[in-house]
Scaffold this active site. Structure first.
Site, PDB file in Angstrom:
ATOM      1  N   TYR A 133       0.828  -1.217   0.000  1.00  0.00           N
ATOM      2  CA  TYR A 133       0.000   0.000   0.000  1.00  0.00           C
ATOM      3  C   TYR A 133       0.859   1.262   0.000  1.00  0.00           C
ATOM      4  O   TYR A 133       0.457   2.302  -0.509  1.00  0.00           O
ATOM      5  CB  TYR A 133      -0.961   0.003   1.193  1.00  0.00           C
ATOM      6  CG  TYR A 133      -2.185  -0.855   0.933  1.00  0.00           C
ATOM      7  CD1 TYR A 133      -3.353  -0.307   0.429  1.00  0.00           C
ATOM      8  CD2 TYR A 133      -2.144  -2.235   1.158  1.00  0.00           C
ATOM      9  CE1 TYR A 133      -4.463  -1.102   0.160  1.00  0.00           C
ATOM     10  CE2 TYR A 133      -3.250  -3.032   0.903  1.00  0.00           C
ATOM     11  CZ  TYR A 133      -4.406  -2.460   0.394  1.00  0.00           C
ATOM     12  OH  TYR A 133      -5.493  -3.244   0.116  1.00  0.00           O
ATOM     13  N   GLU A 136      -8.469  -7.255   4.765  1.00  0.00           N
ATOM     14  CA  GLU A 136      -7.675  -8.311   4.118  1.00  0.00           C
ATOM     15  C   GLU A 136      -6.974  -9.179   5.165  1.00  0.00           C
ATOM     16  O   GLU A 136      -6.895 -10.410   5.011  1.00  0.00           O
ATOM     17  CB  GLU A 136      -6.673  -7.676   3.133  1.00  0.00           C
ATOM     18  CG  GLU A 136      -7.403  -7.168   1.889  1.00  0.00           C
ATOM     19  CD  GLU A 136      -6.680  -6.077   1.100  1.00  0.00           C
ATOM     20  OE1 GLU A 136      -5.443  -5.963   1.241  1.00  0.00           O
ATOM     21  OE2 GLU A 136      -7.348  -5.360   0.338  1.00  0.00           O
TER      22      GLU A 136
HETATM   23  C1  HEM Z   1      -6.343   2.152  -1.180  1.00  0.00           C
HETATM   24  C2  HEM Z   1      -5.654   1.417  -2.052  1.00  0.00           C
HETATM   25  C3  HEM Z   1      -6.281   0.580  -3.120  1.00  0.00           C
HETATM   26  C4  HEM Z   1      -7.480   0.707  -3.746  1.00  0.00           C
HETATM   27  C5  HEM Z   1      -8.534   1.771  -3.532  1.00  0.00           C
HETATM   28  C6  HEM Z   1      -7.591  -0.378  -4.704  1.00  0.00           C
HETATM   29  C7  HEM Z   1      -8.685  -0.563  -5.521  1.00  0.00           C
HETATM   30  C8  HEM Z   1      -8.840  -1.650  -6.361  1.00  0.00           C
HETATM   31  C9  HEM Z   1     -10.018  -1.913  -7.151  1.00  0.00           C
HETATM   32  C10 HEM Z   1     -11.261  -1.034  -7.214  1.00  0.00           C
HETATM   33  C11 HEM Z   1      -9.809  -3.075  -7.818  1.00  0.00           C
HETATM   34  C12 HEM Z   1     -10.774  -3.772  -8.776  1.00  0.00           C
HETATM   35  C13 HEM Z   1     -11.613  -4.766  -7.985  1.00  0.00           C
HETATM   36  C14 HEM Z   1     -12.586  -5.535  -8.863  1.00  0.00           C
HETATM   37  O1  HEM Z   1     -12.186  -6.540  -9.421  1.00  0.00           O
HETATM   38  O2  HEM Z   1     -13.720  -5.127  -8.983  1.00  0.00           O
HETATM   39  C15 HEM Z   1      -8.491  -3.545  -7.456  1.00  0.00           C
HETATM   40  C16 HEM Z   1      -7.889  -4.683  -7.960  1.00  0.00           C
HETATM   41  C17 HEM Z   1      -6.545  -4.929  -7.826  1.00  0.00           C
HETATM   42  N1  HEM Z   1      -5.664  -4.301  -6.971  1.00  0.00           N
HETATM   43 FE1  HEM Z   1      -6.089  -2.777  -5.768  1.00  0.00          FE
HETATM   44  N2  HEM Z   1      -6.455  -1.137  -4.648  1.00  0.00           N
HETATM   45  C18 HEM Z   1      -5.633  -0.589  -3.706  1.00  0.00           C
HETATM   46  C19 HEM Z   1      -4.398  -1.066  -3.332  1.00  0.00           C
HETATM   47  C20 HEM Z   1      -3.719  -2.044  -4.005  1.00  0.00           C
HETATM   48  C21 HEM Z   1      -2.378  -2.455  -3.705  1.00  0.00           C
HETATM   49  C22 HEM Z   1      -1.516  -1.913  -2.577  1.00  0.00           C
HETATM   50  C23 HEM Z   1      -2.041  -3.398  -4.611  1.00  0.00           C
HETATM   51  C24 HEM Z   1      -0.700  -4.108  -4.693  1.00  0.00           C
HETATM   52  C25 HEM Z   1       0.144  -3.933  -5.633  1.00  0.00           C
HETATM   53  C26 HEM Z   1      -3.186  -3.613  -5.460  1.00  0.00           C
HETATM   54  C27 HEM Z   1      -3.272  -4.527  -6.498  1.00  0.00           C
HETATM   55  C28 HEM Z   1      -4.431  -4.853  -7.154  1.00  0.00           C
HETATM   56  C29 HEM Z   1      -4.508  -5.881  -8.192  1.00  0.00           C
HETATM   57  C30 HEM Z   1      -3.335  -6.725  -8.697  1.00  0.00           C
HETATM   58  C31 HEM Z   1      -5.832  -5.922  -8.596  1.00  0.00           C
HETATM   59  C32 HEM Z   1      -6.430  -6.822  -9.692  1.00  0.00           C
HETATM   60  C33 HEM Z   1      -6.284  -6.086 -10.976  1.00  0.00           C
HETATM   61  C34 HEM Z   1      -6.928  -6.744 -12.152  1.00  0.00           C
HETATM   62  O3  HEM Z   1      -7.389  -7.874 -12.054  1.00  0.00           O
HETATM   63  O4  HEM Z   1      -6.979  -6.089 -13.191  1.00  0.00           O
HETATM   64  N3  HEM Z   1      -4.176  -2.768  -5.059  1.00  0.00           N
HETATM   65  N4  HEM Z   1      -7.931  -2.660  -6.550  1.00  0.00           N
END
Ligand code: HEM
Ligand SMILES: Cc1cc2nc3c(=O)[nH]c(=O)nc-3n(C[C@H](O)[C@H](O)[C@H](O)COP(=O)(O)OP(=O)(O)OC[C@H]3O[C@@H](n4cnc5c(N)ncnc54)[C@H](O)[C@@H]3O)c2cc1C
Length: 410
Positions: A107, A149
């Site tokens: 994060y 998480e």
């Molecule tokens: C406050 C921080 C964060 C927010 C608001 C956020 C938000 C999101 C959202 C909205 C999604 C799409 C969920 C869905 O499938 O509907 C997502 C997926 C994902 N997030 Fe985060 N995220 C955050 C932090 C992180 C962090 C720290 C990582 C680590 C590197 C990360 C990695 C991912 C990955 C790999 C996906 C899947 C992407 C995909 O399948 O295209 N996220 N996140």
């Protein structure tokens, strides 16, 4: 697994509330530009993250849009006490993250690049005060996700540093010309985890170009206690777009005896153990969520009333049809409706055209689970709400980044 999101923390500091209220619209208006800078910056700094993010969702822009929409929607609900609950969005993101092994320390990386991208795009408009306010929003959001998480990892006994387990393919079933099922068994000597019907796993594969890529697949059957099954539709590129990478790989390369890396089951598209009647409305690959739910009801509540409604292009494209009907026959009260765009005249069980739920008698207080392309689910939801089904009784699963949840909240 019943883990609920922690209650919303106290709202933003008064100072940040005013700043966020004054700048939310401008951040929202530049959200696409901000995420267009954010991801390349982060991937340049941390190339190992390319193996965790779905690169097709990057190419189509869906994931950047989902991230931007969620941050803006989160900020809006922080400054508007009347905003709808954000809990389902948090849970959806947290489950997706744990299925990918996202860790708290990451994060800091995301926050650093996201806030830097805001500064790059908005330039001088980002005073120290504006930067501090959005930093506070980001970290409130991050803190809630990290906490949720941590609870999800603990509930499924997963070490986030090692979120994957090896599974061996013990059977491969050609369901239709474009759909296969893979039956998988843990290959590390351990037991199959508990799986709530409707949950998915993230499957990580090493592609022929040496890139590692994850995709999510619903656990389409748990009929054999030591095994789980996934059912994969081959995605073909249309209009010059490339064919789907992971689905093509699973179809073309994976055979009985091969080992795949899987996450623990995740997701909250899960039926509550009440005895209310269920309507499962699916289209295309969405059928993968129907079979495990019908199997589960047959095993645990065979007296519970279930209606399945499925739409597909043709009978030949309709995967798992006979299995769903076979399991459905074990229920006391099971009704199946089918629509095909093109119907074989000899098929007396199917209706012609798109799904039309006005023909389906609805029991009182029906709980609806719908899965399919977004326009299909919008249609299902609208037609059911027009017949008096409350929105809170309608659950949906999107087979991609959820561009609906945050928009509906915002
Ligand atoms: C406050 C921080 C964060 C927010 C608001 C956020 C938000 C999101 C959202 C909205 C999604 C799409 C969920 C869905 O499938 O509907 C997502 C997926 C994902 N997030 Fe985060 N995220 C955050 C932090 C992180 C962090 C720290 C990582 C680590 C590197 C990360 C990695 C991912 C990955 C790999 C996906 C899947 C992407 C995909 O399948 O295209 N996220 N996140
Ligand atoms: C919770 C969840 C559950 C799911 N359950 C199932 C399931 O049970 N069964 C199932 O079959 N699927 C399921 N999916 C979908 C699955 O995860 C994959 O998204 C799907 O298999 C496609 O992956 P792929 O790698 O084959 O295609 P990708 O390579 O990811 O391509 C996806 C699309 O993007 C397009 N694309 C890629 N690159 C570009 C580009 N540069 N320009 C333009 N377009 C591009 C492709 O043409 C294709 O249409 C689920 C998804 C989720 C989120």
């Amino acid at each position: 697994m019943s883990v609920t999101a922690p209650a919303l923390p106290s709202l933003l500091s008064d100072r940040s509330q005013a700043v966020v209220a004054a700048t939310a619209a401008v951040v929202a208006a530049h959200a696409d530009a901000i995420t267009a800078r954010f991801y390349p910056r982060m991937f340049a700094d941390r190339p190992e993250l390319l193996g965790v993010f779905n690169l097709a969702n990057q190419a189509t822009g869906e994931q950047p849009k989902a991230l931007a929409a969620s941050v803006v929607a989160y900020a809006v609900q922080l400054i508007d006490p009347a905003a709808p609950s954000f809990e389902h969005v948090l849970r959806r993101i947290a489950y997706k993250h744990v299925s990918l092994g996202i860790r708290p320390e990451q994060y800091t990386i995301v926050g650093q690049h996201l806030l830097a991208a805001v500064g790059e795009v908005l330039g001088d408009a980002v005073t120290a005060e504006v930067a501090a306010a959005w930093d506070e929003v980001y970290w409130l959001f991050a803190t809630q996700l990290i906490a949720l998480e941590a609870r999800l990892y603990a509930a499924s006994s997963v070490d986030p540093a090692q979120p994957l387990r090896p599974y061996r393919v013990v059977r491969r079933i050609e369901e239709t010309a474009d759909v296969i099922s893979l039956v998988l068994e843990p290959d590390d000597g351990g037991e199959r985890p508990a799986i709530a019907p409707g949950q998915y796993v993230s499957v990580f594969v090493d592609l022929p170009d040496h890139r590692r890529q994850p995709r999510q697949y619903t656990v389409s059957s748990t009929a054999v206690g030591t095994r789980l099954q996934i059912t994969v539709r081959r995605v073909r590129g249309v209009g010059g777009a490339p064919d789907g990478q992971v689905s093509s790989f699973l179809h073309d390369q994976v055979e009985v005896g091969d080992v795949l890396q899987l996450s623990a089951p995740a997701g909250d598209f899960v039926v509550d153990p009440t005895d209310g009647p269920l309507l499962l409305a699916s289209a295309g690959a969405g059928i993968t969520t129907v079979l495990p739910i019908v199997e589960h009801i047959a095993r645990t509540q065979p007296q519970r009333s279930v209606i399945v409604a499925h739409a597909d292009r043709t009978a030949q494209d309709h995967a798992l049809r006979e299995t769903v009907l076979h399991v459905g026959r074990q229920l006391d009260d099971f009704t199946a409706y089918t629509w095909y765009e093109t119907v074989d005249p000899a098929d007396t069980r199917a209706r012609s055209g798109y799904m039309d739920l006005t023909e389906v008698p609805l029991p009182a207080n029906v709980q609806v689970f719908t899965c399919g392309p977004l326009p299909f689910m919008r249609h299902v939801r609208a037609s059911l709400m027009a017949r008096g089904v409350p929105a809170s009784n309608i659950r949906y699963e999107v087979f991609g980044p959820d561009l609906w949840a945050a928009q509906a909240t915002a």
